[in-house]
Design a protein around this motif. Structure first.
Motif, mmCIF file in Angstrom:
data_model
loop_
_atom_site.group_PDB
_atom_site.id
_atom_site.type_symbol
_atom_site.label_atom_id
_atom_site.label_comp_id
_atom_site.label_asym_id
_atom_site.label_seq_id
_atom_site.Cartn_x
_atom_site.Cartn_y
_atom_site.Cartn_z
ATOM 1 N N SER A 1 0.830 -1.205 0.000
ATOM 2 C CA SER A 1 0.000 0.000 0.000
ATOM 3 C C SER A 1 0.863 1.254 0.000
ATOM 4 N N GLN A 2 0.262 2.366 -0.382
ATOM 5 C CA GLN A 2 0.955 3.658 -0.385
ATOM 6 C C GLN A 2 1.384 4.041 1.027
ATOM 7 N N GLU A 3 0.560 3.729 2.019
ATOM 8 C CA GLU A 3 0.886 4.051 3.406
ATOM 9 C C GLU A 3 2.152 3.310 3.855
ATOM 10 N N GLN A 4 2.303 2.084 3.409
ATOM 11 C CA GLN A 4 3.503 1.317 3.751
ATOM 12 C C GLN A 4 4.745 1.954 3.152
ATOM 13 N N PHE A 5 4.641 2.432 1.918
ATOM 14 C CA PHE A 5 5.790 3.079 1.278
ATOM 15 C C PHE A 5 6.203 4.331 2.033
ATOM 16 N N VAL A 6 5.234 5.151 2.417
ATOM 17 C CA VAL A 6 5.526 6.397 3.138
ATOM 18 C C VAL A 6 6.271 6.093 4.428
ATOM 19 N N THR A 7 5.818 5.084 5.160
ATOM 20 C CA THR A 7 6.463 4.703 6.420
ATOM 21 C C THR A 7 7.876 4.188 6.186
ATOM 22 N N ASP B 1 3.364 11.267 -5.115
ATOM 23 C CA ASP B 1 3.989 10.210 -5.902
ATOM 24 C C ASP B 1 3.989 10.596 -7.379
ATOM 25 N N PHE B 2 4.468 9.685 -8.230
ATOM 26 C CA PHE B 2 4.664 10.040 -9.638
ATOM 27 C C PHE B 2 3.369 10.406 -10.361
ATOM 28 N N THR B 3 2.203 9.985 -9.831
ATOM 29 C CA THR B 3 0.942 10.299 -10.503
ATOM 30 C C THR B 3 0.655 11.804 -10.511
ATOM 31 N N GLU B 4 1.380 12.566 -9.680
ATOM 32 C CA GLU B 4 1.223 14.027 -9.686
ATOM 33 C C GLU B 4 1.581 14.618 -11.054
ATOM 34 N N MET B 5 2.365 13.901 -11.844
ATOM 35 C CA MET B 5 2.767 14.456 -13.143
ATOM 36 C C MET B 5 1.567 14.674 -14.050
ATOM 37 N N GLU B 6 0.513 13.902 -13.849
ATOM 38 C CA GLU B 6 -0.681 14.047 -14.684
ATOM 39 C C GLU B 6 -1.370 15.389 -14.451
ATOM 40 N N LYS B 7 -1.182 15.966 -13.259
ATOM 41 C CA LYS B 7 -1.833 17.227 -12.914
ATOM 42 C C LYS B 7 -1.039 18.440 -13.386
ATOM 43 N N ILE B 8 0.214 18.221 -13.793
ATOM 44 C CA ILE B 8 1.071 19.333 -14.208
ATOM 45 C C ILE B 8 0.719 19.740 -15.635
ATOM 46 N N GLU B 9 0.531 21.014 -15.853
ATOM 47 C CA GLU B 9 0.222 21.503 -17.203
ATOM 48 C C GLU B 9 1.466 21.433 -18.086
ATOM 49 N N GLY B 10 1.233 21.138 -19.353
ATOM 50 C CA GLY B 10 2.323 21.129 -20.309
ATOM 51 C C GLY B 10 3.089 19.813 -20.320
ATOM 52 N N GLN B 11 4.139 19.797 -21.151
ATOM 53 C CA GLN B 11 4.971 18.618 -21.311
ATOM 54 C C GLN B 11 6.427 18.985 -21.077
ATOM 55 N N PRO C 1 12.314 -6.004 -1.087
ATOM 56 C CA PRO C 1 10.954 -5.479 -0.941
ATOM 57 C C PRO C 1 10.629 -5.260 0.543
ATOM 58 N N PRO C 2 9.877 -4.213 0.879
ATOM 59 C CA PRO C 2 9.153 -3.319 -0.025
ATOM 60 C C PRO C 2 9.930 -2.072 -0.452
ATOM 61 N N ILE C 3 11.249 -2.042 -0.232
ATOM 62 C CA ILE C 3 12.032 -0.877 -0.684
ATOM 63 C C ILE C 3 12.181 -0.935 -2.206
ATOM 64 N N HIS C 4 12.800 -1.996 -2.699
ATOM 65 C CA HIS C 4 12.861 -2.222 -4.139
ATOM 66 C C HIS C 4 11.789 -3.228 -4.516
ATOM 67 N N LEU C 5 10.999 -2.868 -5.511
ATOM 68 C CA LEU C 5 9.924 -3.736 -5.986
ATOM 69 C C LEU C 5 10.206 -4.278 -7.377
ATOM 70 N N ASN C 6 11.040 -3.559 -8.139
ATOM 71 C CA ASN C 6 11.347 -3.917 -9.522
ATOM 72 C C ASN C 6 12.842 -4.182 -9.655
ATOM 73 N N PHE C 7 13.191 -5.225 -10.404
ATOM 74 C CA PHE C 7 14.582 -5.657 -10.513
ATOM 75 C C PHE C 7 14.916 -5.816 -12.001
ATOM 76 N N PHE C 8 15.835 -4.967 -12.484
ATOM 77 C CA PHE C 8 16.066 -4.858 -13.918
ATOM 78 C C PHE C 8 17.392 -5.464 -14.354
ATOM 79 N N THR C 9 17.365 -6.020 -15.555
ATOM 80 C CA THR C 9 18.578 -6.380 -16.283
ATOM 81 C C THR C 9 18.616 -5.508 -17.529
#
Length: 278
Positions: A39-45, A144-154, A213-221
């Motif tokens: 959850s988002q609350e877990q990430f904040v903590t 969080d990153f979803t705030e970018m949708e509220k920003i005007e322009g590109q 996890p829950p610090i890193h959730l995605n693991f890339f090569t």
């Protein structure tokens, strides 16, 4: 807790590859990620404890780096990161840049120092780090990153430094990032290299050599991150690996891995990506 049952970026079949940390790998795009949905609350903590508590693990980011900027007027961002910023922001026609996970404002302050004409916007989830960026008088948003949708322009460039591995809804991030970039806009980022586990042939089963996890959730090569960005309509994906280990002159392993790197037999710790909006 809810679980992912299919790949969270391409909806293909997944296979459990790490029982201890509940990591699955996609059969199609090869993406590795935590199957547990936090959850988002877990990430904040979690981030508050990592960055802001006394003797916290990442205190150097929230306290030491901030003091260096304010008191010593020093901004250190690293060689590989500075190269990507110079190429795609400072030495290009870039007029606007968005940073996801902007922290205390280290990169924002660096960009402003080099070219104050570039319009910088940062988004930071941790409230304490956000407040410090405000003290630096940076244009930042707490969320969080979803705030970018509220920003005007590109934007001409969107950047993330050791952040994409933290984003649970990666599909939504990729969709929003593509939407918020100008034509031929760039994403530049760094993220831990999952394959650095190969540097430790005697490792314990399911051992990870980056945050769990829950610090890193995605693991890339290098393979999976290229697959993912191309799947989401980015092109000209250029990938580099940090070739040599971090300097640790008191540790024998540093010299061993440095020698392996000279022989091109070392899996670097960090992936650097540059991708262009098609």
């Amino acid at each position: 807790m809810e679980q992912f049952n299919i790949c969270k970026v391409c909806d293909a079949r997944i296979e459990l590859i790490n029982e201890k940390f509940n990591l699955g790998q996609c059969s199609k795009c090869k993406f590795i990620f935590c199957l547990t949905a936090y959850s988002q609350e877990q990430f904040v903590t979690v981030y508050d404890e990592l960055y802001n508590k006394e003797d916290s693990k990442y205190q150097r980011h929230s306290i030491i780096e901030f003091d260096q900027i304010v008191k010593e007027k020093v901004i250190k961002i690293g060689l590989n990161r500075s190269r990507l910023i110079k190429k795609n922001i400072l030495n290009s026609n870039c007029q606007s840049v968005l940073e996801i996970g902007s922290g205390i404002g280290l990169i924002g302050a660096y960009v402003r120092l080099k070219n104050e004409q570039i319009k910088y916007t940062g988004i930071e989830l941790d409230e304490e780090a956000f407040r410090k960026s405000q003290l630096l008088q940076l244009n930042t948003i707490n969320g969080d990153f979803t705030e970018m949708e509220k920003i005007e322009g590109q934007f001409d460039v969107i950047m993330l430094w050791e952040v994409i591995e933290h984003l649970q809804d990666l599909k939504l991030f990729l969709d929003l990032a593509y939407k918020k970039l100008n034509n031929k806009g760039k994403i530049i980022l760094s993220t831990p290299n999952y394959n650095k586990i190969r540097n430790y042939p005697n490792r314990e089963k399911d051992q990870l050599f980056q945050d769990e996890p829950p610090i890193h959730l995605n693991f890339f090569t290098t393979e999976s991150i290229k697959n993912i960005f191309e799947l989401y309509h980015f092109t000209n994906c250029k990938i580099e690996i940090k070739k040599f280990p971090y300097v640790a002159l008191t540790k024998k392993l540093f010299f061993k891995n440095s020698f392996k790197a000279l022989l091109n037999n070392y899996q670097g710790s960090t992936i650097y990506l540059e991708a262009t909006k098609k």
